[in-house]
Every structure is written in structure tokens, then in C-alpha cells.
Design an enzyme around this catalytic site. Sequence first.
Site, mmCIF file in Angstrom:
data_model
loop_
_atom_site.group_PDB
_atom_site.id
_atom_site.type_symbol
_atom_site.label_atom_id
_atom_site.label_comp_id
_atom_site.label_asym_id
_atom_site.label_seq_id
_atom_site.Cartn_x
_atom_site.Cartn_y
_atom_site.Cartn_z
ATOM 1 N N VAL A 149 0.836 -1.205 0.000
ATOM 2 C CA VAL A 149 0.000 0.000 0.000
ATOM 3 C C VAL A 149 0.870 1.254 0.000
ATOM 4 C CG1 VAL A 149 -1.808 1.259 1.227
ATOM 5 C CG2 VAL A 149 -1.804 -1.245 1.247
ATOM 6 N N ARG A 157 13.236 -5.768 9.212
ATOM 7 C CA ARG A 157 13.542 -5.955 10.629
ATOM 8 C C ARG A 157 15.033 -5.780 10.923
ATOM 9 N NH1 ARG A 157 9.295 -5.737 14.227
ATOM 10 N NH2 ARG A 157 7.473 -6.034 12.915
ATOM 11 N N HIS A 226 6.007 -14.415 18.577
ATOM 12 C CA HIS A 226 7.368 -14.261 18.064
ATOM 13 C C HIS A 226 8.382 -14.054 19.182
ATOM 14 C CE1 HIS A 226 6.393 -9.916 18.395
ATOM 15 N NE2 HIS A 226 7.693 -9.784 18.578
ATOM 16 N N ARG A 346 10.984 13.992 33.303
ATOM 17 C CA ARG A 346 10.517 15.235 33.915
ATOM 18 C C ARG A 346 9.001 15.369 33.794
ATOM 19 N NH1 ARG A 346 13.068 20.162 34.546
ATOM 20 N NH2 ARG A 346 10.963 20.913 34.882
ATOM 21 N N ARG A 360 1.398 6.748 17.878
ATOM 22 C CA ARG A 360 1.234 5.308 17.716
ATOM 23 C C ARG A 360 -0.151 4.975 17.183
ATOM 24 N NH1 ARG A 360 -0.907 0.872 20.244
ATOM 25 N NH2 ARG A 360 0.374 -1.019 20.281
ATOM 26 N N HIS A 370 -4.351 -0.229 7.831
ATOM 27 C CA HIS A 370 -4.973 0.282 6.605
ATOM 28 C C HIS A 370 -5.869 -0.800 6.028
ATOM 29 C CE1 HIS A 370 -5.345 1.711 2.455
ATOM 30 N NE2 HIS A 370 -4.910 2.894 2.873
ATOM 31 N N LYS A 518 11.586 19.224 39.106
ATOM 32 C CA LYS A 518 12.887 19.902 39.107
ATOM 33 C C LYS A 518 13.369 20.141 40.534
ATOM 34 C CE LYS A 518 15.156 23.953 37.064
ATOM 35 N NZ LYS A 518 14.950 25.178 36.240
#
Length: 619
Positions: A149, A157, A226, A346, A360, A370, A518
Site C-alpha cells: 500500500v 527488521r 514471536h 521530567r 502510535r 490500513h 525539578k
Amino acid sequence: MANRKRMLATSINEDDMMKTPQKRVSAVDLSDSDYSQWGVEETCQYLREEGLGEWQIVFREHKLTGAELRYLKREDLEKIGIKLLGDQLRILHSLRKLWHIQECPQTNKVFNDPIHGHVELHPLLVKIIDTPQFQRLRNIKQLGGTYFVFPGASHNRFEHSIGVGYLAGQLVKALNERQPELLITHRDILCVQIAGLCHDLGHGPFSHMFDAKFIPKARPDITWKHEKASIDMFDHLVNSNNLKPLMEQHGLCLPEDLDFIKELFAGPLTTNPGQVENWAYKGRPKDKSFLYEIVANKRNGIDMDKWDYFARDCYHLGIQNNSDYRRFLKFVRVCEEDGQKLICTRDKEVGNLYEMFHTRNCLHKRAYQHRVGNIIETMINEAFLKADKHIQIPGSGGKMFTLSTAIDDMEAYTKLTDHVFEQILHSSTSELAEARQILQNILLRRLYRFVGQTQSEKPLEVTQKRIDEWERALPNSVPLTGPLGVTLQPEDFVVSVIHMDYGMKNENPIDNMRFYCKTDPTKAIQISKEQVSRLLPECFAEQLIRVYYKKADDKCLHAARKHFVQWCINNNFSKPQDGDIIAPELTLLKDSWSSKKKEKKNEEDLGCRRLDVQKKLFS
């Protein structure tokens, strides 16, 4: 007293200078050993090699070992009798070279990566890369069928694994530099880098398609992921290439460090409930718990694996990446909470972490899930299932394995990559005719047609049995407006259920992240969603139900879409986005789908609320 010792050592050195120069032979090779494990003699040997032999008597007298070297300051050297500033600076300069040399060896190999630039990798990592088991990853697409696509998604990988190995090293080195009190050793750094490098060794052809679609259908009697294959492949890589002596030469302790490496990317190797209650890991004690959050973070999913594939996938997909791992590295540190050391960042970075998970989710919606890529992987999976028993892969002992049984033998699995697509496509045997035709249809873009997408009001537990029931029900969902004059068959429908979330199903992963302020960087704090913004999502997971139709006949496809709308009504699913276009006569039949009825209901509700207010005012 100290001066007399210094004069004695100096006189000995002067006598040595009158002798014929000879090549210096070390009792122990210190170049790759872990300095924190040195005893007094190894420390003195290092001083001699650095031209500081005059001070070895002082170091030996005070029993200074490698574990104390990193914390020596000028004041400490003065206390043990080294008074002159120049001498103190010479010694500290040589000692500082220790961690620089061991963390950045001169024999590192440089890789030019499009994402991270020029990256340096330790010689042991390069040796692992140059094995058949790791080179196999060159031929496994990172995004599987998505490449059909997005033309740019051709990365594999192989380069992703190198990127994770590099980033994992960058993070653990940043912690080591920022917080030397964590006592991160050369062994720890090397193990974390190896784990990042080897975390995806177990992926099969077309990546997640293999373990999420193919194996569950080809071998429904087993549960296989996997990650399990990555453990097996890592063991096979180490043993078949005789890497244990080399690992020990570079300072690793076996088998402890081998277990540690596998735990870093796969989680605890033990299943003993009593052990899990205390500390589940064997490789490192609880005071090194933060190391387990670098490669594969089981606590909140924020790890170097994600940082690499966000950047790499966005680059190759042509999608804007709004998350930056470099900034994360600048603020990361370790804090302790309830006796466990956690990786924190922080408090001001909390919004950037939400943005990371939003990225993500966007990647899943726009690329990974998709709708065309999804059906292409379904078609590849069908071809593999038809070809399974006809593909023979030689394994250990000369035994032959099929596509689905190769996972039982790592020698056979090493030979199983995306090339099996071409193997089937260019075959000439009659046994592979059906599988070959499906793959040819993919290349010629004769794909199964998209019918529609819907959702249930609440997430459903979806099993293969339920999907089979839905596929049988679709042709029987005759529109209430009457039959359409065509006969649809259950085998022509494909139902695909997609799960999308922020990485932890229904949970908010940021709830499991800890931050520091901080004013007190040692204290771990939690930041709730309400403290960040009211524009953040209320729900962190969704379930999409997609339906495809195999035949290309326009009349049948039109009927399938009408049946799909009626099927959604029957199951009380959400209205398809194009429902009012493909079946306006049906969408009007369901009250909750009609916008006009909704407007009327809203007006009625508003009128009722006004009456209630008036009654309260005049009562």
C-alpha cells in the site's frame, strides 16, 4: 612516609629505564574486562600500563579495587598521600579513560543509518549481526503487507533491530553518566545493547501477519508468539556460531548474562508463582529493575523499541512524526518507588508522552491497520495456509518442516523469510496452484473488495467461532426492504476484527509512568490525566469490525453492502460511515441512526429540562 615510597618507586623505574626495552606483557587483558570487577592487583596493573606505576604501592596499601575507581576525587587522593595537584590530575585523567574506553571502544564499527545517523556498535554486536540468524532479518519486511500500500515501506527488521540496539545503548549510557550511583557496569551496558539488537529475531514472514494470523489458523492447538521464537533463535545463534567464548572474552558472565539478555526482551523466564511474588527475574537483582524497562517495557510500553519504529516507520511511510527520542534521553533518570527503581522523566514531558501514544494510534489507523493492507495480509495468509503442507524446509538432522512447523526447529526457521512469497508465486506444481493464484491476484490488484466498517457499543470477546458465525449470518441478513435478486454465499465474506489501543488495551499507559520534579529529582510522582489536559481521550482502546467481499461482480458487491447494513442493524452495531449513501432506505429504519430523529429527540430533551428549571423557580 609517602614521599619515601614515591622516591623508592621512582628509583626502581629509573633502573628499569637502563634495561633493554621489551614488549610489556599484561598478566590479565584489561582492554575488555569490567573495571568494576577488578581486584587490587588488576588496578595496580592498570596504573603500570598507564605509566603511573609509581603510585601502585599507595593503591595497594589502601586496597583500592576497581569498584572504587569511579568515585575517587582529588580530596580522596590527597588523603592517601598523593599531595601534588599535577599527580592527582594525571591519575584522575587516566581513571576517567576507563569508562570512556570500555563504553566506546576504538574498535567499534560505524553504521550509517537514515534515522539515527552514524551509529557505533561494539565488536561483539557486530559479530552477532554477521551471523545467518541475524542476517535473515534483511528479508523480513518491518510492516509486512503494508508495503503493498505504501511504496516507501520497504524497510526490514534488520535495520530496525540495529536501531533498537543503538538506542538501548544510548539510554543506558545516559543513565550511567547522569547517575553513577546506579552502579551500571560494562556488562549491563553490553547486555542491554545485545537485547535491543536481538529482540526481533523470532519474527516470521511478513512480521506480525505470521504470528497473529497464520500460526493461529495453521496450528490452533498451540499458543505461539514471536517473542518465544526470539528466545529460541537467540540460543541457536549463540550456540551454532560458538559465541560463548567471545562473550566471555568481552567480559560477560555466562549463563547469568544470557538469561539476562533474554529477559530484557521477553520478560521473566520463570513461571514459579512464589518467585514472581518476590522478584521474577534471574539475570539481575531487584536494584537493577530499571534495566528491564529499556528494550521491552512491560510496565508502560515506553521503550527503545517503540522510539525506533516510530521514527523509522514514519520516515518510510511519509507520515509526520511528532515524538522525539532525543528529548526523552535528555530528561530520563531513575527514581525509586516502593523499593523498586523505575525509569522516570521530567513532569513537563508528560504531554510529549501522550503525543507519542497519539502518534502510535495514528500509525495504526493510517498505516498498520490500513483497510487495503489488512485485506492483502489476509489474502497472503490464505495463500500460505493453502501452501503450508506443500512447502518443505530442511532443518536440523536433515528433517523436513512445513511453513507452520518450522517454528519448532530454529535451523529450519532461519531459512523461512518473506522469500516464500516468491517461492509460491514462481512455482509450477499443481499443489500450489490455488496459493499461486491468490498471490498473482495481489500483484495484479484483484483484491477482495471492502464492504464496510462498524463497531459494537461495547468491546466484544471475538473468537474464530464468532467470526465464522458472522460470516454465515451476512448472506442471510436480507434487507427489510426486500431481497435484491442475487444469492450470496458465506464463503465469499471475510470478517476482520481490528483492535487499536495505546499499547495496554483499555488502560492509560501514562498512569504507569512515573515522573520527577525539578525541585526534587529523586522522588517519583504520578501525574493523572486530569492534571494534564481535558482534551485527552477518555477511552484508550477501540475495536473495529471490517467486512470484505471476495467476488468482483458489481451487482453482488452492491447486494453485499446492503446486507452488511442490515447485519449492523440486526447486531445493534454502529452505522457505517457511508451507510446513508449505500442504503439510505435502511438507515432510516433505526432510530439511533437517524440524524433527524436525533435532533428531534434533543429538542424534546431540551424542552423537558427547561420545564424542570421553571418548576424549580416557581415552586
